[in-house]
Design an enzyme around this catalytic site. Structure first.
Site, PDB file in Angstrom:
ATOM      1  N   HIS A 297      53.169  78.795 -26.857  1.00 41.47           N
ATOM      2  CA  HIS A 297      53.233  79.593 -25.656  1.00 41.47           C
ATOM      3  C   HIS A 297      52.053  79.788 -24.947  1.00 41.47           C
ATOM      4  O   HIS A 297      52.006  80.381 -23.766  1.00 41.47           O
ATOM      5  CB  HIS A 297      53.951  81.156 -25.705  1.00 41.47           C
ATOM      6  CG  HIS A 297      55.267  80.973 -26.513  1.00 41.47           C
ATOM      7  ND1 HIS A 297      56.382  80.781 -26.024  1.00 41.47           N
ATOM      8  CD2 HIS A 297      55.551  81.664 -27.627  1.00 41.47           C
ATOM      9  CE1 HIS A 297      57.234  80.837 -26.620  1.00 41.47           C
ATOM     10  NE2 HIS A 297      57.219  81.301 -27.664  1.00 41.47           N
TER      11      HIS A 297
ATOM     12  N   ASP B 105      61.511  74.782 -31.324  1.00 41.35           N
ATOM     13  CA  ASP B 105      61.433  76.117 -31.294  1.00 41.35           C
ATOM     14  C   ASP B 105      62.556  76.982 -30.700  1.00 41.35           C
ATOM     15  O   ASP B 105      62.981  76.311 -29.582  1.00 41.35           O
ATOM     16  CB  ASP B 105      60.075  76.835 -31.179  1.00 41.35           C
ATOM     17  CG  ASP B 105      59.879  78.158 -31.299  1.00 41.35           C
ATOM     18  OD1 ASP B 105      59.021  78.531 -32.376  1.00 41.35           O
ATOM     19  OD2 ASP B 105      59.988  79.178 -30.485  1.00 41.35           O
TER      20      ASP B 105
ATOM     21  N   HIS C  64      62.353  79.248 -28.814  1.00 43.85           N
ATOM     22  CA  HIS C  64      61.919  79.712 -27.669  1.00 43.85           C
ATOM     23  C   HIS C  64      61.279  78.561 -26.872  1.00 43.85           C
ATOM     24  O   HIS C  64      60.506  77.646 -27.207  1.00 43.85           O
ATOM     25  CB  HIS C  64      60.610  80.759 -27.555  1.00 43.85           C
ATOM     26  CG  HIS C  64      60.905  82.139 -28.487  1.00 43.85           C
ATOM     27  ND1 HIS C  64      60.799  82.100 -29.905  1.00 43.85           N
ATOM     28  CD2 HIS C  64      61.459  83.162 -28.242  1.00 43.85           C
ATOM     29  CE1 HIS C  64      61.203  83.424 -30.401  1.00 43.85           C
ATOM     30  NE2 HIS C  64      61.806  83.785 -29.364  1.00 43.85           N
TER      31      HIS C  64
ATOM     32  N   ASP D 184      62.900  79.374 -35.866  1.00 42.88           N
ATOM     33  CA  ASP D 184      63.483  80.711 -35.314  1.00 42.88           C
ATOM     34  C   ASP D 184      65.200  80.377 -34.735  1.00 42.88           C
ATOM     35  O   ASP D 184      65.663  81.165 -34.323  1.00 42.88           O
ATOM     36  CB  ASP D 184      62.757  81.332 -34.679  1.00 42.88           C
ATOM     37  CG  ASP D 184      61.731  80.748 -33.598  1.00 42.88           C
ATOM     38  OD1 ASP D 184      62.056  79.439 -33.661  1.00 42.88           O
ATOM     39  OD2 ASP D 184      61.148  81.241 -32.934  1.00 42.88           O
TER      40      ASP D 184
HETATM   41  C1  SP5 Z   1      56.016  81.166 -31.512  1.00 40.09           C
HETATM   42  C2  SP5 Z   1      57.095  82.067 -31.246  1.00 40.09           C
HETATM   43  O1  SP5 Z   1      58.280  81.921 -31.721  1.00 40.09           O
HETATM   44  N1  SP5 Z   1      56.671  83.182 -30.569  1.00 40.09           N
HETATM   45  C3  SP5 Z   1      57.844  84.429 -30.220  1.00 40.09           C
HETATM   46  C4  SP5 Z   1      57.142  85.293 -29.436  1.00 40.09           C
HETATM   47  C5  SP5 Z   1      58.365  86.371 -29.140  1.00 40.09           C
HETATM   48  N2  SP5 Z   1      57.762  87.387 -28.460  1.00 40.09           N
HETATM   49  C6  SP5 Z   1      58.921  88.160 -27.874  1.00 40.09           C
HETATM   50  C7  SP5 Z   1      59.794  88.812 -29.086  1.00 40.09           C
HETATM   51  C8  SP5 Z   1      60.925  89.665 -28.574  1.00 40.09           C
HETATM   52  C9  SP5 Z   1      61.684  89.982 -29.610  1.00 40.09           C
HETATM   53  N3  SP5 Z   1      62.903  90.599 -29.248  1.00 40.09           N
HETATM   54  C10 SP5 Z   1      63.457  91.101 -30.630  1.00 40.09           C
HETATM   55  C11 SP5 Z   1      64.784  91.640 -30.492  1.00 40.09           C
HETATM   56  C12 SP5 Z   1      65.279  91.644 -31.879  1.00 40.09           C
HETATM   57  N4  SP5 Z   1      66.696  92.376 -31.840  1.00 40.09           N
HETATM   58 ZN    ZN Z   2      59.713  80.790 -31.222  1.00 39.63          ZN
END
Ligand code: SP5
Ligand code: ZN
Length: 348
Positions: A166, A200, A202, A289
């Site tokens: 990111h 990943d 994301h 993830d």
């Molecule tokens: C490297 C990586 O995987 N970074 C991820 C960053 C995510 N940040 C935002 C997370 C939002 C999480 N929402 C959780 C909802 C759970 N129900």
């Molecule tokens: Zn991620």
């Protein structure tokens, strides 16, 4: 197979992150993630642990702007010196931006308090006393893995945190500070054509940002549809690169609940882009993830799915550096990671 790993990641352990709704919760990117993976790897016969080397600042500055790296290096100490700005009741362990630049940014602030927002895309990149040391060691882990490929290894695993995909040229976000995979890809690309495959959960918006306007590194990114999931403003299918980089970036998006079959079908499309480009090196940004049980993700990939994902990527038969990104289900993180990495260890 070499696993590049250092304990220095423990220096970065922010006490909280801001969840949806604004509440503080334990940070998902915690040192325990590495313990799970190291524990699982120690049960294998093929994992040989090595420490990262020191590559200086040059390969970092080949990806990130000097002013941004300078902020990461000095920001926390400078912030602590800005005593007047801290005010009563502000937690001194965490430097976190509270004000972010709009699309048409105006001035660049001088205080670390202001710069923490200027150089961030979200609330998920707190800076603590040990953050820069950990981030730099993480980047050196990826570079050490890249050097192993240049030395003739068919694969290597950079087991690193904080993650990197990111982080863009001049910003942190999503637990990421230095873009480890991009730094390794840039390092490798003077020795041959390089592709980055990002699996990943994301979208790897930082990697996309870094290579978007150049053809030197093909980037293929398979992830949850950003219309539904973080990072929300990057990773859409119609983003294909600009200028000389047009056609050298591919985003493949997945619906909620995507199972092994659907995931593997989309992965195959990404793998075909890579086969067609015939790169000399592959950098795999690997996030676990995508797992069905991940606390942040919403896909349905099983442990068996990870095994097949590893097999199909290893079957490309390209020298590959695997760089750890996300993955937050600590009960299954070790096994899922071993499934993917092992496919390369047994292939060569
Ligand atoms: C490297 C990586 O995987 N970074 C991820 C960053 C995510 N940040 C935002 C997370 C939002 C999480 N929402 C959780 C909802 C759970 N129900
Ligand atoms: Zn991620």
């Amino acid at each position: 197979m070499y696993v590049v790993y250092s304990e220095v990641h423990r220096m970065h352990h922010p006490p909280f992150e801001i969840a949806e709704g604004g509440t503080k919760q334990p940070m998902f990117d915690a040192p325990q993630r590495m313990d799970c993976i190291v524990g699982a790897l120690r049960h294998t016969e093929w994992a040989h642990f090595v420490e990262p080397g020191d590559f200086g600042v040059e390969p970092i500055l080949a990806v990130h702007s000097a002013d941004y790296v300078d902020f990461l290096r000095t920001g926390y100490v400078r912030w602590r010196e800005e005593a007047a700005a801290l005010g009563a009741g502000i937690d001194p362990t965490v430097l976190l931006g509270v004000s972010w630049p709009p699309r048409r940014a105006l001035g660049r602030p001088k205080t670390a308090t202001g710069l923490a927002g200027y150089y961030a895309m979200d609330t998920c990149c707190p800076i603590t006393a040990g953050t820069y040391a950990a981030a730099l060691t993480s980047a050196y882990g990826a570079l050490t893995g890249a050097q192993l490929l240049l030395d003739g290894e068919k694969s290597a695993f950079a087991l690193v945190r904080p993650p990197g995909h990111h982080a863009g040229r001049d910003f942190a976000g999503g637990y990421c500070y230095l873009n480890n995979a991009s730094i390794a890809a840039r390092f490798l690309c003077t020795h041959g054509k390089v592709a980055v495959l990002d699996i990943d959960f994301h979208a790897g918006n930082g990697t996309q940002d870094i290579f978007y306007n150049e053809p030197a590194v093909l980037t293929v990114d398979l992830h949850a549809d950003p219309d539904r999931q973080y990072p929300y403003f990057s990773g859409y299918a119609d983003e294909c690169g600009v200028g000389a980089g047009l056609g050298f970036h591919h985003n493949l998006t997945l619906p909620a609940g995507a199972n092994d079959a659907l995931y593997l079908a989309e992965l195959d499309k990404g793998l075909q882009f890579i086969r067609d480009a015939e790169p000399a090196y592959l950098v795999l940004s690997f996030g676990a993830d995508i797992f069905a049980g991940d606390p942040i993700g919403d896909l349905s990939v099983t442990t068996g799915g990870f095994e097949e994902i590893g097999r199909r990527i290893a079957a490309l038969d390209i020298p590959t550096l695997i760089v750890m990104e996300g993955g937050y289900n600590t009960d299954h993180l070790g096994a899922n990671t071993v499934m993917v990495v092992q496919a390369f260890a047994v292939a060569h």
